[in-house]
Design a protein around this motif. Structure first.
Motif, PDB file in Angstrom:
ATOM      1  N   SER A 449       0.831  -1.210   0.000  1.00 43.74           N
ATOM      2  CA  SER A 449       0.000   0.000   0.000  1.00 43.74           C
ATOM      3  C   SER A 449       0.860   1.252   0.000  1.00 43.74           C
ATOM      4  N   ARG A 452       2.154   1.761  -3.504  1.00 43.28           N
ATOM      5  CA  ARG A 452       1.094   2.256  -4.381  1.00 43.28           C
ATOM      6  C   ARG A 452       0.735   3.716  -4.080  1.00 43.28           C
ATOM      7  N   ASP A 457       9.033   3.436  -6.919  1.00 45.42           N
ATOM      8  CA  ASP A 457       9.255   2.737  -8.173  1.00 45.42           C
ATOM      9  C   ASP A 457      10.705   2.930  -8.615  1.00 45.42           C
ATOM     10  N   PRO A 489       3.832   0.769  -8.764  1.00 47.97           N
ATOM     11  CA  PRO A 489       2.497   0.988  -8.188  1.00 47.97           C
ATOM     12  C   PRO A 489       1.378   0.404  -9.045  1.00 47.97           C
ATOM     13  N   LYS A 490       1.533   0.473 -10.373  1.00 51.32           N
ATOM     14  CA  LYS A 490       0.511  -0.113 -11.246  1.00 51.32           C
ATOM     15  C   LYS A 490       0.495  -1.632 -11.138  1.00 51.32           C
ATOM     16  N   VAL A 492       1.308  -3.302  -8.443  1.00 53.08           N
ATOM     17  CA  VAL A 492       0.655  -3.575  -7.158  1.00 53.08           C
ATOM     18  C   VAL A 492      -0.852  -3.443  -7.302  1.00 53.08           C
ATOM     19  N   GLU A 493      -1.284  -2.430  -8.032  1.00 55.72           N
ATOM     20  CA  GLU A 493      -2.727  -2.245  -8.261  1.00 55.72           C
ATOM     21  C   GLU A 493      -3.326  -3.458  -8.964  1.00 55.72           C
TER      22      GLU A 493
END
Length: 801
Positions: A449, A452, A457, A489-490, A492-493
């Motif tokens: 979290s 994200r 990154d 982050p993408k 992880v999403e």
């Protein structure tokens, strides 16, 4: 993005191109003259097929201004370079360097090291790169031609990801042998007719009388060991399993089969399409060096650990006992070598039943835990080879690299001098004591979290350090992260979305696989074995976690509650002894904290918040001990009791109860002490009774320690470990050197002479050791909080002389 061209020499032009869908089981690259050929053994709805991709060159990247140095003196037919619209993390343009063979690439790597020139991504094998660059993980759709002369061979020119429901045939395999390694029998069980292939002669079905029942076992007889190996080879050809299951199946079963075949001058051809069992590195028989084309091997021990199952011992008998409620079909599993030889000579029916039972236990464990499904989902998520365990760094690379290339960058080289270590997770000082009504509030997937929310990154760090502050997010230790198209982050999403989908579909293995991968992301970035390691990345995760936990504590305490402990992502809140509606209070605190994070991050940083605090548990009773011989509170150690509706459940964290290096008696007594403490029952009388019974010898069967040797006793540099001393004494007493070999289970007691093997004691049991070193450390934290003293009666008063 295509990094190399593909053609299909030898394609049969008279045949129309076609699409072939299947599940990739094994991957390899081979040299055929001047051609590097990628070989994928896949399972289709119509059976196994060997897919070949030609002219895929081993490759790496280097800075464009270093190409001439790297290739000076190298023939253009051996290695050549091509400019690309890619750059390194130092923002310099790069060339792709292609090699005719893998050997040539290794030479260039050595040369680059001598010249102090960086080569990037040289460790990515061509059979992996071909798939991951195209986002292909487990299921694939190949475009190409079938070979008219060999319908099992498909020559492909292109590939893309597919979604295909392919059923796989799995079989559990187990061998029995003499103490010196001669094969007695091989058993198979699962998606096949269960049977045992055994050296000897007799009826096709044997009956074993055990536990009042008759157990029938189908047996195929072999005249000798060579005949047994040939029969097993025929069985693989006929049954053709996709997956082999076992217990230490690579390091023991397959290794021994290979060694026995080699002893007889044979090649054991049990791979697909008659390929032999082999090893990529001579004398290194491990899962990562296994070469068994077309068959996936899953070891029960490795995959239980990968799925985060925990047992005191991973011996098959112990795990089966805990998961299935049954054990091995032999009287003494810990000393089974001699028993197996006796059964082979005197009772082959019993040996056949034992062999097949081991196969079935492994099969049942895989079924109970759904490990095959878990392994499939992990491969589907990461792009790792189906069956490859561990490899978190490789999984990260497979997920990250294709996106990085499309963003215009190549991966960095390994740092020669890594920066300082990043700090660990947040652990606050605890307030020791005995409490009522303690809430545990946990951040859901805290580190993912944070990644994200704060756009952490590797590529984002490279860009963020050169962008205006308004276009980046501040990290820690000088880090700044670009807001522009972050990759991690993408990812992880996407993973978080997959996990929620898995939960909704009640797909437990997929949910668990995603959770493990998400939680490994920080560890990979913090690992010096990862090319993306940068202390600023890892520190921006952990130090942000520290900030979040401290802020959470302050917000909760501003509401009038006391936070008595915090650990990484968990906050322990004391509501007071007379708290009412504890769950409602916990939910209200969670809602308050989440709302404040969303508002603060939006207003102060312009970030969308993905931090999510959750109500985890309400402990009706909670105990936080002190450090031994100290008034300071301990960390990562506590005991709590909660009500699950049906019973009161005790939870032990970091205590002796959950550690295998404590005796069964110590663990049982600890459980009972805390049960009594929380029930407000008498403790001192119980301890006194335990002491008397201990010194009277009533608990001798609960004093036995059991531990496996991690290596041969001759390889231990320090002989002070009790189980090593006991193993050495056992070898000396029995004359059996196998008792001191790696993997041997050692049962021992502490006597007046120290650690001695069970059954070979030279001195009486040292009850003082067990009381002073095993029971008192458990009792003292409770006595310290209760401010009570306990005086040991003394062994001399209790022993009957």
């Amino acid at each position: 993005m295509e990094l190399s061209s593909v053609c299909c020499p030898g394609s049969n032009e008279s045949m129309a191109p076609t699409l072939l869908k299947g599940r990739v089981l094994t991957r390899a690259s081979v040299q055929r003259g001047g051609d590097t050929v990628l070989e994928y053994l896949i399972k289709t709805t119509n059976g196994p097929v060997k897919v070949e991709v030609h002219n895929q060159r081993p490759m790496a990247f280097c800075h464009s201004d270093e190409v001439e140095r790297i290739l000076t003196g190298v023939a253009q037919t051996e290695a050549w370079a091509q400019p690309l619209t890619l750059q390194s993390f130092s923002r310099q343009p790069v060339h792709a360097v292609y090699c005719r063979t893998g050997v040539m690439l290794k030479r260039l790597v050595s040369r680059a090291q001598e010249l102090d020139v960086a080569l990037y991504e040289a460790d990515i094998k061509p059979e992996q790169r071909f798939l991951i660059e195209r986002f292909v993980a487990l299921d694939a759709e190949f475009y190409g031609y079938f070979d008219a002369s060999d319908p099992s061979r498909f020559v492909a020119s292109r590939v893309r990801a597919a979604s295909e429901d392919i059923s796989l045939k799995a079989v559990s395999l187990d061998i029995e042998c003499s103490m010196s390694g001669e094969l007695y029998s091989v058993g198979v069980f699962g998606d096949c007719e269960p049977k045992v292939i055994m050296v000897g002669e007799g009826d096709g079905v044997l009956t074993c009388h055990r536990d009042g029942l008759d157990h029938r076992v189908a047996v195929e007889w072999a005249a000798d060991e060579v005949s047994l190996l040939l029969s097993l080879q025929r069985w693989f050809l006929e049954v053709d399993p996709d997956i082999l299951l076992g217990w230490s199946v690579v390091t023991f079963d397959l290794s021994l089969l290979w060694r026995r075949a080699k002893h007889h001058g044979m090649r054991l051809c049990i791979g697909r399409f008659g390929k032999p069992l082999n090893w990529k590195v001579e004398d290194k028989h491990r899962p990562e060096t296994l070469d068994l084309p077309g068959r996936v091997v899953l070891d029960g021990i490795d995959w239980l650990k990968a799925a985060f199952y925990q047992f005191d011992s991973f011996a098959l008998d112990r795990v089966a006992g805990e998961l299935l409620g049954e054990g091995k079909a032999i009287h003494n599993p810990d000393d089974r070598g001699e028993e197996i030889t006796r059964l082979f000579r005197e009772d082959k029916a019993a040996l056949a039943f034992y062999n097949l039972t081991d196969c079935r236990l492994v099969w049942d464990i895989f079924q109970k835990t759904d490990l095959i499904h878990f392994a499939l989902e992990r491969a589907r998520l990461t792009g790792l080879e189906f069956g490859r365990v561990g490899a978190s760094v490789a999984a990260f690379n497979h997920l990250y690299l294709p996106h990085l290339h499309r963003a215009g960058f190549v991966a960095p080289a390994m740092q020669k001098i890594p920066g300082p270590d990043s700090p660990g997770g947040y652990v606050m000082d605890s307030f020791p004591g005995l409490y009522r009504n303690v809430l545990v509030l946990d951040y859901k997937s805290l580190y993912p979290s944070i990644i994200r929310t704060f756009l952490i990154d590797p590529k984002g760090l490279v860009l963020g350090l050169t962008e205006p502050e308004a276009m980046s997010v501040e990290g820690f230790r000088g880090a700044r992260f670009s807001r522009k198209s972050p990759i991690l982050p993408k990812l992880v999403e996407t993973l978080a979305s997959r996990r929620e989908e898995a939960k909704a579909n009640q797909n437990g293995p997929m949910s668990q696989a995603v959770k493990i991968i998400m939680n490994s992301l920080y560890g990979v970035l913090g690992s010096r074995g990862c090319v993306f390691h940068d202390y600023r990345l890892a520190s921006s995760i952990t130090l942000r976690g520290h900030e979040i936990m401290r802020t959470t504590k302050a917000w909760i305490e501003a509401e009038g509650f006391q936070v008595i402990y915090g650990d990484t992502d968990s906050t322990f809140v004391w509501l007071g002894n007379d708290a009412q509606n504890a769950r409602a209070t916990g939910c209200a605190l969670v809602e308050m904290v989440n709302r404040r994070w969303q508002q603060q991050l939006h207003d102060d940083k312009g970030l969308e918040c993905f931090l999510e605090l959750e109500f985890e548990r309400h402990f009706e009773q909670f105990f936080m001990p002190t450090l031994r011989h100290s008034t300071e509170g301990s960390k990562k150690r506590y005991v709590g009791r909660y009500d699950n509706g049906d019973e009161k459940v005790l939870v032990f964290k970091g205590m002796e109860q959950v550690r295998s290096d404590w005796s069964p008696l110590a663990r049982r007594v600890q459980y009972e002490l805390y049960r009594r403490l929380f029930q407000q029952e008498d403790l001192l009388e119980y301890v006194s009774d335990v002491e008397k019974a201990l010194f009277a010898g009533e608990y001798d069967n609960e004093l036995v320690f059991q531990k496996r040797l991690k290596r041969d006793i001759s390889q231990y540099t320090a002989k002070s470990a009790p189980h090593v001393k006991a193993a050495a004494a056992l070898v000396s007493a029995t004359g059996d050197s196998s008792r001191g070999k790696r993997g041997a289970s050692i049962s021992y007691l502490f006597t007046k002479a120290g650690a001695e093997p069970l059954g070979y004691l030279s001195q009486p049991i040292d009850y003082d050791y067990y009381f002073d070193r095993q029971l008192m450390p458990i009792l003292e934290p409770i006595l310290a909080v209760l401010k009570v003293n306990y005086q040991k009666a003394g062994a001399e008063q209790l022993l009957l002389i």
